[in-house]
Design a protein around this motif. Structure first.
Motif, PDB file in Angstrom:
ATOM      1  N   UNK A  71       0.827  -1.206   0.000  1.00 30.00           N
ATOM      2  CA  UNK A  71       0.000   0.000   0.000  1.00 30.00           C
ATOM      3  C   UNK A  71       0.861   1.256   0.000  1.00 30.00           C
ATOM      4  N   UNK A  72       1.961   1.233   0.783  1.00 24.74           N
ATOM      5  CA  UNK A  72       2.817   2.409   0.880  1.00 24.74           C
ATOM      6  C   UNK A  72       4.051   2.279  -0.008  1.00 24.74           C
ATOM      7  N   UNK A  73       4.355   1.087  -0.454  1.00 25.94           N
ATOM      8  CA  UNK A  73       5.504   0.917  -1.326  1.00 25.94           C
ATOM      9  C   UNK A  73       6.827   1.164  -0.640  1.00 25.94           C
ATOM     10  N   UNK A  74       6.923   0.966   0.652  1.00 29.08           N
ATOM     11  CA  UNK A  74       8.160   1.236   1.373  1.00 29.08           C
ATOM     12  C   UNK A  74       9.036  -0.012   1.400  1.00 29.08           C
ATOM     13  N   UNK A  75      10.307   0.146   1.025  1.00 27.51           N
ATOM     14  CA  UNK A  75      11.248  -0.960   1.086  1.00 27.51           C
ATOM     15  C   UNK A  75      11.993  -0.915   2.401  1.00 27.51           C
ATOM     16  N   UNK A  76      12.442  -2.081   2.857  1.00 32.26           N
ATOM     17  CA  UNK A  76      13.177  -2.132   4.113  1.00 32.26           C
ATOM     18  C   UNK A  76      14.430  -1.266   4.030  1.00 32.26           C
ATOM     19  N   UNK A  77      15.145  -1.317   2.905  1.00 39.88           N
ATOM     20  CA  UNK A  77      16.361  -0.524   2.770  1.00 39.88           C
ATOM     21  C   UNK A  77      16.058   0.970   2.859  1.00 39.88           C
TER      22      UNK A  77
END
Length: 406
Positions: free
Chosen positions: A162-168
């Protein structure tokens, strides 16, 4: 101890003067910035210095993001595209958590040592630095070897579709929040992360302010931008949560040093405690004779420093500031990204604008006028102010503005 007392009109005009929205001789800010050269950049830095921050936001539907709108509302003949290029190597700014994500004067870097320490545990994502030490080392080593990296350049798997956030990306932003990385610049609003020592001068990195001094500086800077303020608004300016004792102790120090004065606001039905600087109390007298024009208008960003405290905006302007970008279409009263219109010392309307780069037009999707606030106000004069405000902004974003007929 005697306490000063001001009325709503006095505090409203003082707020406008300190916000840089009255004549230059009353604001102390120069108001002309032609083009995108060195002089225009200096004017932008003066405005950012007044508040201590320029809030950032990605929405550009009106033709400029909030950082450009805030500057264009205070600078004549301004090219709003300049606002997108202010954060560059060699410029006296840095990006960090101020009011929100902001560009701040580089001189304030030592002031936020307390926040970099506190944000070792990220305020939203928790203790990601200690949970992913290997990834922290990998990101820092890669930036050291390859140079600045954008979040798009960081590899990894999306955590939340939904937010498209990657761990890196989260780890890189946590390293930035903790002061181990810095934002070097933005291109097309995309941040580039770099090692802090390659962005922030050594003299500023190695001279952090102690917590008491930092609190004093932040409260004075907030008051410089507001004119008069309650303790709550001062705290909210820098998101100083759960620090009531430290804030009260700081205000007591500033009071004893003569840097602030206790000052009440008399509204129609109550008295509100607040604070003011001695120099601003003197400015109030000069503003009493102001004769504002109701037919000269300017657009304000919904994130303008004058407007983000909605209760304060209602109290001073009798204007309900709303932001409807998160509401479904059918629930919006005024529009997706409404910009209030300031005319003289009143907010007289709000317009919902949409830029169309293909046709080179700035389209007014809606225009809502406020009830007249002053004797002699008329719908016709307010419409003149709105038309002028939209036309001025259209020039700043290099678009044509049509006649507003709504």
């Amino acid at each position: 101890m005697s306490v000063e007392r001001l009325n709503v009109r006095q505090v409203r005009r003082l707020a406008l003067a300190r916000a840089g929205l009255l004549k230059p001789e009353l604001t102390g800010l120069r108001a002309r910035a032609v083009g995108r050269g060195k002089r225009a950049r200096q004017r932008c830095h003066e405005i950012i210095g007044r508040f201590g921050y320029l809030q950032l936001d990605s929405i550009a539907i009106s033709g400029a993001r909030t950082q450009g709108i805030v500057l264009a509302s205070r600078l004549h003949s301004f090219d709003a595209d300049l606002a997108e290029t202010l954060l560059q190597p060699g410029e006296p700014l840095f990006e960090y958590w101020g009011h929100e994500a902001c560009w701040l004067p580089l001189s304030m870097y030592p002031t936020f040592a307390f926040r970099r320490r506190d944000y070792r545990v990220h305020p939203w994502w928790g203790d990601v630095l200690n949970e992913h030490p290997k990834l922290c080392r990998e990101i820092s080593s890669r930036i050291e070897a390859e140079g600045p990296l954008r979040s798009l350049d960081l590899e990894g798997t999306r955590i939340n579709e939904a937010w498209g956030a990657k761990l890196a990306t989260r780890v890189a932003e946590a390293l930035w929040s903790a002061g181990e990385l810095a934002v070097r610049e933005r291109n097309n609003f995309q941040r580039s992360f770099d090692l802090t020592e390659r962005v922030i001068p050594e003299s500023l990195r190695n001279t952090p302010l102690d917590d008491d001094s930092a609190m004093d500086e932040l409260l004075i800077k907030a008051l410089e931008g507001h004119g008069w303020s309650t303790t709550g608004t001062l705290a909210a300016t820098w998101r100083l949560t759960n620090l009531r004792d430290a804030i009260n102790a700081s205000l007591q120090r500033l009071l004893e040093e003569g840097r602030v004065i206790a000052c009440e606001l008399q509204t129609r039905d109550r008295i509100i405690s607040g604070w003011i600087r001695p120099s601003d109390l003197q400015l109030v007298s000069a503003l009493d004779g102001l004769r504002p024009r109701a037919d000269v208008g300017v657009l304000l960003s919904p994130f303008d420093p004058l407007l983000w405290d909605r209760a304060r905006t209602l109290m001073l302007f009798d204007f309900e500031q709303v932001l409807e970008i998160y509401k479904p279409l059918e629930q919006r009263r005024f529009g997706y990204y409404c910009l209030p219109v300031l005319a003289g010392d009143h907010l007289v309307a709000r317009v919902d604008l949409k830029a169309d780069r293909k046709t080179q037009r700035l389209n007014t999707l809606s225009c809502h006028l406020e009830p007249p606030r002053r004797r002699g106000d008329s719908e016709a004069r307010m419409r003149v102010a709105v038309q002028q405000a939209v036309s001025r902004f259209a020039a700043a974003v290099s678009l044509d503005a049509g006649v507003i007929v709504q």
